[in-house]
Design a protein around this motif. Structure first.
Motif, PDB file in Angstrom:
ATOM      1  N   LEU A 164       0.840  -1.196   0.000  1.00 53.15           N
ATOM      2  CA  LEU A 164       0.000   0.000   0.000  1.00 53.15           C
ATOM      3  C   LEU A 164       0.875   1.245   0.000  1.00 53.15           C
ATOM      4  CD1 LEU A 164      -2.713   1.504   0.225  1.00 53.15           C
ATOM      5  CD2 LEU A 164      -2.567   1.200   2.695  1.00 53.15           C
ATOM      6  N   SER A 165       1.921   1.241   0.824  1.00 50.29           N
ATOM      7  CA  SER A 165       2.839   2.376   0.883  1.00 50.29           C
ATOM      8  C   SER A 165       3.458   2.659  -0.483  1.00 50.29           C
ATOM      9  CB  SER A 165       3.936   2.091   1.912  1.00 50.29           C
ATOM     10  OG  SER A 165       4.905   3.099   1.879  1.00 50.29           O
ATOM     11  N   GLY A 166       3.842   1.605  -1.199  1.00 50.35           N
ATOM     12  CA  GLY A 166       4.423   1.765  -2.533  1.00 50.35           C
ATOM     13  C   GLY A 166       3.444   2.394  -3.512  1.00 50.35           C
ATOM     14  N   VAL A 167       2.185   1.976  -3.443  1.00 51.63           N
ATOM     15  CA  VAL A 167       1.167   2.536  -4.340  1.00 51.63           C
ATOM     16  C   VAL A 167       0.877   3.986  -3.965  1.00 51.63           C
ATOM     17  CG1 VAL A 167      -1.218   2.323  -5.146  1.00 51.63           C
ATOM     18  CG2 VAL A 167       0.175   0.271  -4.841  1.00 51.63           C
ATOM     19  N   LEU A 168       0.839   4.297  -2.660  1.00 44.10           N
ATOM     20  CA  LEU A 168       0.610   5.677  -2.222  1.00 44.10           C
ATOM     21  C   LEU A 168       1.737   6.588  -2.718  1.00 44.10           C
ATOM     22  CD1 LEU A 168      -0.596   5.151   1.475  1.00 44.10           C
ATOM     23  CD2 LEU A 168      -1.990   5.527  -0.562  1.00 44.10           C
ATOM     24  N   ASN A 169       2.973   6.118  -2.616  1.00 43.90           N
ATOM     25  CA  ASN A 169       4.105   6.912  -3.103  1.00 43.90           C
ATOM     26  C   ASN A 169       4.104   7.026  -4.621  1.00 43.90           C
ATOM     27  OD1 ASN A 169       5.299   7.624  -0.635  1.00 43.90           O
ATOM     28  ND2 ASN A 169       6.199   5.597  -0.451  1.00 43.90           N
ATOM     29  N   PHE A 170       3.660   5.990  -5.294  1.00 39.72           N
ATOM     30  CA  PHE A 170       3.545   6.013  -6.754  1.00 39.72           C
ATOM     31  C   PHE A 170       2.591   7.119  -7.201  1.00 39.72           C
ATOM     32  CE2 PHE A 170       1.173   4.626 -10.532  1.00 39.72           C
ATOM     33  CZ  PHE A 170       2.201   4.376 -11.433  1.00 39.72           C
ATOM     34  N   THR A 171       1.479   7.250  -6.489  1.00 40.04           N
ATOM     35  CA  THR A 171       0.462   8.216  -6.896  1.00 40.04           C
ATOM     36  C   THR A 171       0.721   9.630  -6.410  1.00 40.04           C
ATOM     37  OG1 THR A 171      -0.893   7.621  -4.989  1.00 40.04           O
ATOM     38  CG2 THR A 171      -1.369   6.490  -7.051  1.00 40.04           C
ATOM     39  N   ASP A 172       1.415   9.764  -5.246  1.00 35.52           N
ATOM     40  CA  ASP A 172       1.501  11.092  -4.646  1.00 35.52           C
ATOM     41  C   ASP A 172       2.820  11.349  -3.929  1.00 35.52           C
ATOM     42  OD1 ASP A 172       0.370  13.590  -4.055  1.00 35.52           O
ATOM     43  OD2 ASP A 172      -0.341  12.910  -2.109  1.00 35.52           O
ATOM     44  N   GLY A 173       3.834  10.527  -4.164  1.00 35.13           N
ATOM     45  CA  GLY A 173       5.106  10.698  -3.478  1.00 35.13           C
ATOM     46  C   GLY A 173       6.086  11.540  -4.278  1.00 35.13           C
ATOM     47  N   LEU A 174       7.334  11.548  -3.863  1.00 32.08           N
ATOM     48  CA  LEU A 174       8.371  12.344  -4.529  1.00 32.08           C
ATOM     49  C   LEU A 174       8.502  12.025  -6.006  1.00 32.08           C
ATOM     50  CD1 LEU A 174      11.266  12.380  -1.913  1.00 32.08           C
ATOM     51  CD2 LEU A 174       9.900  14.322  -2.692  1.00 32.08           C
ATOM     52  N   TRP A 175       8.433  10.740  -6.346  1.00 33.02           N
ATOM     53  CA  TRP A 175       8.660  10.341  -7.733  1.00 33.02           C
ATOM     54  C   TRP A 175       7.439  10.590  -8.615  1.00 33.02           C
ATOM     55  CZ3 TRP A 175      13.441   9.532  -9.201  1.00 33.02           C
ATOM     56  CH2 TRP A 175      14.383   9.200  -8.236  1.00 33.02           C
ATOM     57  N   SER A 176       6.301  10.893  -8.031  1.00 32.20           N
ATOM     58  CA  SER A 176       5.088  11.087  -8.830  1.00 32.20           C
ATOM     59  C   SER A 176       5.158  12.347  -9.688  1.00 32.20           C
ATOM     60  CB  SER A 176       3.854  11.154  -7.927  1.00 32.20           C
ATOM     61  OG  SER A 176       3.860  12.342  -7.161  1.00 32.20           O
ATOM     62  N   CYS A 177       6.087  13.246  -9.386  1.00 36.26           N
ATOM     63  CA  CYS A 177       6.185  14.479 -10.173  1.00 36.26           C
ATOM     64  C   CYS A 177       7.213  14.353 -11.305  1.00 36.26           C
ATOM     65  CB  CYS A 177       6.499  15.672  -9.285  1.00 36.26           C
ATOM     66  SG  CYS A 177       8.029  15.492  -8.388  1.00 36.26           S
ATOM     67  N   CYS A 178       7.734  13.136 -11.534  1.00 36.24           N
ATOM     68  CA  CYS A 178       8.655  12.929 -12.666  1.00 36.24           C
ATOM     69  C   CYS A 178       7.845  13.003 -13.951  1.00 36.24           C
ATOM     70  CB  CYS A 178       9.334  11.569 -12.564  1.00 36.24           C
ATOM     71  SG  CYS A 178      10.465  11.493 -11.180  1.00 36.24           S
ATOM     72  N   GLY A 179       8.239  13.901 -14.837  1.00 36.27           N
ATOM     73  CA  GLY A 179       7.445  14.126 -16.048  1.00 36.27           C
ATOM     74  C   GLY A 179       6.283  15.028 -15.716  1.00 36.27           C
ATOM     75  N   SER A 180       5.486  15.329 -16.715  1.00 38.14           N
ATOM     76  CA  SER A 180       4.347  16.205 -16.467  1.00 38.14           C
ATOM     77  C   SER A 180       3.186  15.831 -17.363  1.00 38.14           C
ATOM     78  CB  SER A 180       4.751  17.669 -16.720  1.00 38.14           C
ATOM     79  OG  SER A 180       5.150  17.833 -18.061  1.00 38.14           O
ATOM     80  N   GLU A 181       2.065  16.433 -17.057  1.00 43.01           N
ATOM     81  CA  GLU A 181       0.831  16.245 -17.806  1.00 43.01           C
ATOM     82  C   GLU A 181       0.473  14.765 -17.906  1.00 43.01           C
ATOM     83  OE1 GLU A 181      -1.278  18.364 -21.660  1.00 43.01           O
ATOM     84  OE2 GLU A 181       0.840  18.654 -21.328  1.00 43.01           O
ATOM     85  N   LYS A 182       0.343  14.147 -16.725  1.00 39.72           N
ATOM     86  CA  LYS A 182      -0.042  12.743 -16.646  1.00 39.72           C
ATOM     87  C   LYS A 182      -1.338  12.634 -15.858  1.00 39.72           C
ATOM     88  CE  LYS A 182       4.696  11.075 -16.695  1.00 39.72           C
ATOM     89  NZ  LYS A 182       5.687  10.179 -16.128  1.00 39.72           N
ATOM     90  N   ILE A 183      -2.132  11.664 -16.229  1.00 39.57           N
ATOM     91  CA  ILE A 183      -3.360  11.369 -15.503  1.00 39.57           C
ATOM     92  C   ILE A 183      -3.249   9.927 -15.019  1.00 39.57           C
ATOM     93  CG2 ILE A 183      -5.859  11.088 -15.673  1.00 39.57           C
ATOM     94  CD1 ILE A 183      -5.832  13.147 -17.943  1.00 39.57           C
ATOM     95  N   ILE A 184      -3.555   9.699 -13.758  1.00 37.04           N
ATOM     96  CA  ILE A 184      -3.615   8.332 -13.251  1.00 37.04           C
ATOM     97  C   ILE A 184      -5.087   7.983 -13.057  1.00 37.04           C
ATOM     98  CG2 ILE A 184      -3.003   6.755 -11.383  1.00 37.04           C
ATOM     99  CD1 ILE A 184      -0.516   8.401 -10.885  1.00 37.04           C
ATOM    100  N   ILE A 185      -5.507   6.901 -13.703  1.00 34.98           N
ATOM    101  CA  ILE A 185      -6.905   6.472 -13.607  1.00 34.98           C
ATOM    102  C   ILE A 185      -6.961   5.089 -12.971  1.00 34.98           C
ATOM    103  CG2 ILE A 185      -9.030   5.922 -14.831  1.00 34.98           C
ATOM    104  CD1 ILE A 185      -8.263   7.928 -16.963  1.00 34.98           C
ATOM    105  N   PHE A 186      -7.713   5.000 -11.893  1.00 30.73           N
ATOM    106  CA  PHE A 186      -7.965   3.733 -11.224  1.00 30.73           C
ATOM    107  C   PHE A 186      -9.394   3.321 -11.531  1.00 30.73           C
ATOM    108  CE2 PHE A 186      -5.000   6.148  -8.653  1.00 30.73           C
ATOM    109  CZ  PHE A 186      -4.020   5.224  -8.323  1.00 30.73           C
TER     110      PHE A 186
END
Length: 195
Positions: free
Chosen positions: A141-163
């Motif tokens: 769960l921690s890995g998924v939370l960081n994937f969506t909203d952690g430090l690395w989530s701002c790599c690149g831009s103009e992305k949409i995550i859809i669940f």
């Protein structure tokens, strides 16, 4: 590969108000790079599409992709072995893309931690032999939370995550909050206005 799905907002059977709201939200998102910078946030919203099976969740994703002309990355969480591998996949996506995690409530155990703690307590009282495959995904769960909203989530831009998910009550509340799943869109069976 080239994405050629025929679904568009013109062909999607969806309540007109919901459709207009989603299209307007996509338009605003694609034009708000400075707004996201001003807020100090990654240029990345998260959408949650939920409802019974067969209610056009996948078609909605295809329509959003065709509307914005974005690439799609379909991420199967159960096939990702570690949180590090998950982060590498995120970094490898292009700008102007949609990262799709379908059936998130079924792919990994990301259920509510409080409910899980109660279940674990009962299992400790009645232990069973663990026969899990050693090749099983260790994404947490921690890995998924960081994937969506952690430090690395701002790599690149103009992305949409859809669940997408079918069951409303199976995910941890931390995953459902704004910043991770900003817009919750309920898709149900067709109504008269949809037709």
């Amino acid at each position: 590969m080239v994405f050629e799905h025929p679904a568009t907002f013109g062909t999607l059977a969806l309540d007109p108000e919901v459709k207009d709201d989603i299209m307007e939200d996509c338009r605003k998102f694609s034009q708000r790079e400075n707004y996201y910078k001003k807020l100090g946030r990654a240029w990345k919203p998260g959408y949650l599409l939920y409802g019974p099976p067969g209610t056009r969740k996948s078609s909605m994703i295809a329509a959003i992709s065709n509307f914005l002309e974005y690439d799609i990355y379909d991420l199967e969480l159960a096939e990702v072995k570690t949180n590090t591998e998950l982060r590498k996949l995120l970094i490898g996506t292009t700008n102007e893309s949609i990262i799709v995690i379908e059936d998130i409530d079924c792919s990994l155990d990301l259920s509510d931690r409080k409910k899980k703690a109660k279940k674990r307590s009962k299992e400790e009282q009645n232990p069973k032999k663990d026969e899990r495959d050693s090749d099983e995904s260790k994404v947490t769960l921690s890995g998924v939370l960081n994937f969506t909203d952690g430090l690395w989530s701002c790599c690149g831009s103009e992305k949409i995550i859809i669940f997408t998910r079918n069951h409303v009550d199976r995910l941890d509340p931390a995953l459902l909050r704004s910043g991770r799943m900003d817009k919750h869109i309920h898709l149900s069976f067709c109504t008269f206005s949809t037709f």
